[in-house]
Design a protein around this motif. Structure first.
Motif, PDB file in Angstrom:
ATOM      1  N   GLY A 108     -79.363  21.961 -17.184  1.00  0.00           N
ATOM      2  CA  GLY A 108     -79.296  22.930 -18.258  1.00  0.00           C
ATOM      3  C   GLY A 108     -78.565  24.195 -17.887  1.00  0.00           C
ATOM      4  N   ALA A 109     -77.781  24.706 -18.833  1.00  0.00           N
ATOM      5  CA  ALA A 109     -77.056  25.969 -18.650  1.00  0.00           C
ATOM      6  C   ALA A 109     -77.189  26.775 -19.922  1.00  0.00           C
ATOM      7  CB  ALA A 109     -75.589  25.724 -18.326  1.00  0.00           C
ATOM      8  N   ALA A 110     -77.584  28.039 -19.770  1.00  0.00           N
ATOM      9  CA  ALA A 110     -77.739  28.912 -20.937  1.00  0.00           C
ATOM     10  C   ALA A 110     -77.551  30.343 -20.484  1.00  0.00           C
ATOM     11  CB  ALA A 110     -79.108  28.722 -21.571  1.00  0.00           C
ATOM     12  N   LYS A 111     -77.339  31.225 -21.446  1.00  0.00           N
ATOM     13  CA  LYS A 111     -77.139  32.630 -21.140  1.00  0.00           C
ATOM     14  C   LYS A 111     -78.398  33.230 -20.518  1.00  0.00           C
ATOM     15  CE  LYS A 111     -73.841  33.434 -24.892  1.00  0.00           C
ATOM     16  NZ  LYS A 111     -73.581  34.219 -26.121  1.00  0.00           N
ATOM     17  N   THR A 112     -78.198  34.341 -19.846  1.00  0.00           N
ATOM     18  CA  THR A 112     -79.341  35.040 -19.261  1.00  0.00           C
ATOM     19  C   THR A 112     -80.234  35.577 -20.364  1.00  0.00           C
ATOM     20  OG1 THR A 112     -78.073  37.098 -19.182  1.00  0.00           O
ATOM     21  CG2 THR A 112     -78.014  35.697 -17.224  1.00  0.00           C
ATOM     22  N   GLY A 113     -81.550  35.520 -20.125  1.00  0.00           N
ATOM     23  CA  GLY A 113     -82.496  36.023 -21.106  1.00  0.00           C
ATOM     24  C   GLY A 113     -82.704  35.097 -22.287  1.00  0.00           C
ATOM     25  N   SER A 114     -82.368  33.806 -22.138  1.00  0.00           N
ATOM     26  CA  SER A 114     -82.496  32.869 -23.262  1.00  0.00           C
ATOM     27  C   SER A 114     -83.762  32.034 -23.198  1.00  0.00           C
ATOM     28  CB  SER A 114     -81.271  31.943 -23.306  1.00  0.00           C
ATOM     29  OG  SER A 114     -81.142  31.236 -22.076  1.00  0.00           O
ATOM     30  N   THR A 281     -71.882  36.174 -22.168  1.00  0.00           N
ATOM     31  CA  THR A 281     -73.007  37.101 -22.076  1.00  0.00           C
ATOM     32  C   THR A 281     -73.611  37.296 -23.463  1.00  0.00           C
ATOM     33  OG1 THR A 281     -71.425  38.929 -22.290  1.00  0.00           O
ATOM     34  CG2 THR A 281     -72.100  38.302 -20.054  1.00  0.00           C
ATOM     35  N   PRO A 282     -74.827  37.821 -23.554  1.00  0.00           N
ATOM     36  CA  PRO A 282     -75.452  38.017 -24.867  1.00  0.00           C
ATOM     37  C   PRO A 282     -74.631  38.935 -25.764  1.00  0.00           C
ATOM     38  CG  PRO A 282     -77.075  38.201 -23.121  1.00  0.00           C
ATOM     39  CD  PRO A 282     -75.755  38.113 -22.444  1.00  0.00           C
ATOM     40  N   THR A 283     -74.664  38.654 -27.039  1.00  0.00           N
ATOM     41  CA  THR A 283     -73.892  39.456 -28.006  1.00  0.00           C
ATOM     42  C   THR A 283     -74.459  40.849 -28.171  1.00  0.00           C
ATOM     43  OG1 THR A 283     -75.222  38.508 -29.789  1.00  0.00           O
ATOM     44  CG2 THR A 283     -73.144  37.412 -29.256  1.00  0.00           C
ATOM     45  N   THR A 284     -75.715  41.044 -27.827  1.00  0.00           N
ATOM     46  CA  THR A 284     -76.328  42.374 -27.958  1.00  0.00           C
ATOM     47  C   THR A 284     -76.069  43.261 -26.740  1.00  0.00           C
ATOM     48  OG1 THR A 284     -78.388  41.478 -27.043  1.00  0.00           O
ATOM     49  CG2 THR A 284     -78.147  41.484 -29.443  1.00  0.00           C
ATOM     50  N   ARG A 405     -82.172  41.223 -23.004  1.00  0.00           N
ATOM     51  CA  ARG A 405     -82.873  39.944 -22.928  1.00  0.00           C
ATOM     52  C   ARG A 405     -83.624  39.678 -24.236  1.00  0.00           C
ATOM     53  NH1 ARG A 405     -83.000  37.989 -17.837  1.00  0.00           N
ATOM     54  NH2 ARG A 405     -84.856  36.720 -18.239  1.00  0.00           N
ATOM     55  N   TYR A 406     -83.671  38.420 -24.621  1.00  0.00           N
ATOM     56  CA  TYR A 406     -84.382  37.983 -25.826  1.00  0.00           C
ATOM     57  C   TYR A 406     -83.894  38.745 -27.074  1.00  0.00           C
ATOM     58  CZ  TYR A 406     -87.355  36.220 -22.112  1.00  0.00           C
ATOM     59  OH  TYR A 406     -87.822  35.605 -20.983  1.00  0.00           O
ATOM     60  N   GLU A 407     -82.543  38.820 -27.160  1.00  0.00           N
ATOM     61  CA  GLU A 407     -81.870  39.408 -28.327  1.00  0.00           C
ATOM     62  C   GLU A 407     -82.154  40.896 -28.489  1.00  0.00           C
ATOM     63  OE1 GLU A 407     -82.832  37.122 -31.736  1.00  0.00           O
ATOM     64  OE2 GLU A 407     -81.891  35.293 -30.993  1.00  0.00           O
TER      65      GLU A 407
END
Length: 819
Positions: A108-114, A281-284, A405-407
């Protein structure tokens, strides 16, 4: 009695009822597990189809599959998630949990804080629950983390969502006694550990059994399989059974065949929910970078902290020694915000305390290395500051992942040297990292260079930390593989050392080639590179009337080996004598070597030399001395450096006529042949030396004989003097009327039987005997030999030292009476 019988009969009637209740409960549990398994298979089939088709999930607001309550989970797990306030599924959780419940291997690969932690913890709990795992079955799940902080965080989340399960869980991260951990390992069903400590238990702990392991999880798998952990993971996997489920998760996962083969994954599912996203990276997350020279990074960071005192930030540096120095320096400067520092060399208790304090703080600044760059969830982090450029884009993504993290919203800023800007920005664009350049406001800058220098001057410990920080930073840049970004030659190391409060750049041992040659051949007046030109520029820029303190003068000294202010006056600068001829004091203090006569013979010029060069001859050596640079011209003032141009000295002797010549001369070949053969010359030489030896022996014997005669004469003269003194002290006989000595009268009478002796013998008897030597007198060797050769002359008593006590006198008297 009847009551007793009645009491005995009652349990017999209830026993079948209890057995029926237990069997019914087991039957219901089996039915529930079977229903749960069927629901898991159906859900996993749908998730597998979606994953294979590479389709993303629908809108979370309209799809019911984004809730934990819609997943086929057991009652203890669902209750634990609800009690921990986990309700909505993230993208990676919605796609990975169904596959994990089915028992498939996952990459599994996902963005940080997901939310990757829940993506593997829920399948772990469900797999052991459906297998009805107990403490007697041994270890069922193993979760490996690269850092201790991340392992502690995973264990805390596991405790929250698994509070209603009966499994036993343990945390093995080191920092405690190996024996204490080994005593509890045998009773654990789930273990969260770091690679090195777990491998140590597998090798050293007796009775630790992993043959029944059901599931293996590697969080931040790319970091675990780096060169620092690769060997440990390889050795650890060899201990584990082949029939197991394996899951790997990371924010920057690589789909390599070698990694899959090493970990023995069986037909894994590659879950990459953000692979097609516009950004890695996260959009926020708002990301910026600013260009600041290496020497100004400390001042820029201090100004940034002062401008964000009501924030919670993490400052990343490349080494633990830099973390310690920056933390200690800013702690003395007191910027107005709580400061913390975290690095891998700290004790485990201190690391846990610092992480808990920073997590609970509202406003704080944490200086840290990459030990907290991966997976660690600090709540409400406002800023992530990267003071040192990360080694690659993966490290950058993990660092900035500590915020947003977490949007949630977050901000990140990266400090880049001008030599690092082009290469790093290019790498970030290739990885779809949106970043914008910002400029530093001049008003926000706060100069702390003088304050840091003052602290280093007063505190030797802080200066030592600064030296270690300088060396560790330069070493980290030197070891980087991407030379398009990291080039040590493009960095102004002298200015960077001054910004750390150091009087000069420390020597770097790992530099080779031209760097070491340049350092070795640098003039004594300035050990740091280009120091003379920099000093001249600083003197020009210095304002008129500016007050210079003693600290400023100390850090401007060109020679760091001699920390005395008058040293530069003694050696002088080039052309100083010409400019200060009118100063008598300068001539008096200036100690310079004066070259006279042939030492400064500049008349002989070489035709091939460039203008300004000259040759000095007459120094005594085989080759002349060529002056073609300022450094060669300075060598004329040093006797030590000019010795090799003076030639070697020759030993000479002077004959009777006062002519000097070498003590040993080698004959020519013709002269040697004229004197005869080699054997004849050798025999002649031996005979002549033998005659010299005999003559010297005769002279030595004659000299020894004369010395013995002189010693004998001195002894006789001393004895005669002692006899005269004894005669003078004896009483003399006078007339009849005077007091007569009866002993003298008896001594004058003839002794019976001795009348026939001749007059010669009588005259010899009348002679007074020699007086015995006193205790303080010493006999010569000849006299001792004569005394030993005497026979029948009586006994002689030798006394080593004067009698002192009564016992000494008694012993001496006893010896005399024995005569």
């Amino acid at each position: 009695m009847p009551a007793v019988r009645a009491g005995n009969r009652a349990p017999q009637k209830q026993k079948p009822h209890k057995e029926n209740t237990k069997s019914l409960k087991r039957k219901r549990d089996q039915e529930d597990i079977q229903k749960l398994q069927n629901a898991v298979d159906e859900n996993a089939r749908n998730a597998l189809l979606k994953n294979r088709a590479n389709k993303t999930l629908q809108d979370p607001k309209s799809d019911d599959t984004t809730k934990f309550s819609t997943l086929p989970l057991s009652k203890p797990t669902a209750s634990g998630l609800e009690a921990s306030h986990f309700q909505n599924l993230t993208d990676v959780q919605a796609r990975a949990i169904p596959l994990g419940l089915k028992g498939r291997d996952i990459l599994g690969a996902a963005k940080t804080g997901s939310g990757k932690t829940l993506a593997f913890l829920v399948p772990v709990l469900e797999k052991l629950y459906r297998a009805q795992w107990t403490e007697y079955d041994g270890l069922g799940a193993l979760i490996i983390s690269p850092t201790r902080e991340l392992a502690v965080q995973i264990f805390e989340v596991l405790r929250k969502i698994g509070r209603y399960h009966t499994f036993s869980a343990g945390l093995v991260i080191g920092g405690k006694s190996l024996r204490e951990e080994a005593e509890r390992l045998g009773r654990m069903n789930i273990l969260v550990c770091t690679p090195g400590r777990m491998l140590q238990h597998l090798d050293q702990t007796a009775g630790f059994d992993v043959d029944n392991l059901q599931i293996l999880v590697l969080d931040e798998a790319d970091r675990i399989m780096d060169m620092g952990f690769q060997s440990a993971v390889d050795a650890l996997v060899e201990h584990l059974p082949k029939s197991r489920q394996t899951m790997l998760f990371s924010a920057t996962q690589s789909k390599k065949v070698s990694d899959l083969a090493r970990l023995s994954l069986k037909d894994p599912e590659y879950v990459a929910v953000h692979e097609a996203a516009a950004a890695a990276t996260p959009t926020t997350l708002t990301q910026h970078y600013l260009v600041t020279p290496l020497a100004e990074k400390m001042e820029t960071l201090y100004g940034f902290i002062k401008a964000n005192l009501k924030s919670k930030m993490i400052v990343f540096l490349s080494s633990g020694k830099q973390v310690r120095f920056v933390y200690e320096s800013f702690r003395h400067l007191q910027p107005g915000i709580p400061l913390l520092h975290l690095h891998g060399r700290q004790k485990q208790v201190a690391r846990l305390e610092i992480t808990s304090r920073f997590a609970a703080a509202k406003y704080s600044c944490l200086f840290a290395t990459d030990v907290v760059a991966r997976g660690v969830d600090f709540p409400a982090v406002d800023w992530v500051v990267q003071m040192d450029c990360p080694e690659d884009t993966d490290t950058y993504i993990h660092r900035v992942g500590r915020t947003a993290r977490y949007e949630r919203n977050g901000k990140a800023v990266l400090f880049l040297d001008p030599s690092e800007e082009e290469g790093m920005v290019k790498r970030l664009e290739q990885r779809k990292v949106p970043i914008q350049k910002v400029n530093v406001r001049e008003k926000k800058k706060q100069s702390v260079k003088n304050q840091i220098q003052d602290m280093c001057f007063k505190n030797p410990d802080l200066k030592y930390l600064g030296q270690k920080a300088f060396i560790s930073y330069t070493r980290s840049v030197h070891l980087q593989k991407d030379k398009e970004i990291f080039d040590l030659k493009k960095l102004d190391l002298d200015a960077y050392a001054a910004s750390l409060g150091l009087p000069g750049a420390p020597q770097i041992r790992f530099q080779k080639g031209e760097d070491v040659k340049k350092l070795k051949n640098a003039p004594r007046a300035g050990l740091s590179s280009d120091s003379e030109s920099e000093l001249e520029e600083e003197k020009k820029k210095r304002k008129k009337g500016e007050v210079r303190t003693k600290y400023d003068r100390m850090f401007e000294r060109t020679n760091q080996d001699v920390l005395t202010s008058h040293y530069n006056k003694l050696i002088g600068d080039e052309g100083q004598a010409a400019n200060n001829d009118d100063s008598d004091d300068q001539d008096f203090l200036s100690v310079k070597r004066v070259l006279e006569g042939d030492d400064l013979n500049e008349a002989e010029w070489s035709n091939g030399l460039a203008p300004g060069k000259k040759i000095i001859t007459g120094l005594g050596g085989e080759e002349p001395f060529v002056v073609d640079s300022k450094r060669r011209e300075k060598m004329l003032k040093s006797k030590k450096k000019m010795l090799k141009f003076k030639g070697k000295g020759d030993k000479v002797v002077f004959d009777d006529e006062g002519i000097a010549h070498h003590p040993y001369r080698i004959k020519g070949e013709e002269d040697f042949i004229r004197d005869g053969s080699a054997e004849a010359q050798r025999q002649k030489f031996v005979e002549s030396e033998a005659v010299k030896v005999k003559e010297a022996d005769i002279s030595d014997k004659q000299l020894a004989k004369e010395r013995r005669r002189e010693k004998k004469e001195k002894r006789k003269a001393r004895e005669a003097m002692e006899n005269d003194e004894a005669m003078d002290s004896m009483p003399r006989l006078s007339g009849v009327n005077d007091d007569e000595d009866p002993l003298a009268l008896m001594a004058s009478l003839p002794i019976a039987g001795e009348g026939e002796r001749g007059d010669s013998e009588a005259s010899e008897e009348k002679r007074p005997k020699k007086k015995a030597k006193k205790w303080f007198q010493d006999d010569s060797e000849d006299e001792r030999e004569k005394i030993k050769n005497r026979k029948g002359k009586g006994k002689i008593i030798e006394v080593g030292e004067a009698p002192d006590t009564l016992e000494d006198y008694e012993a001496l008297a006893a010896g005399l009476l024995e005569d």
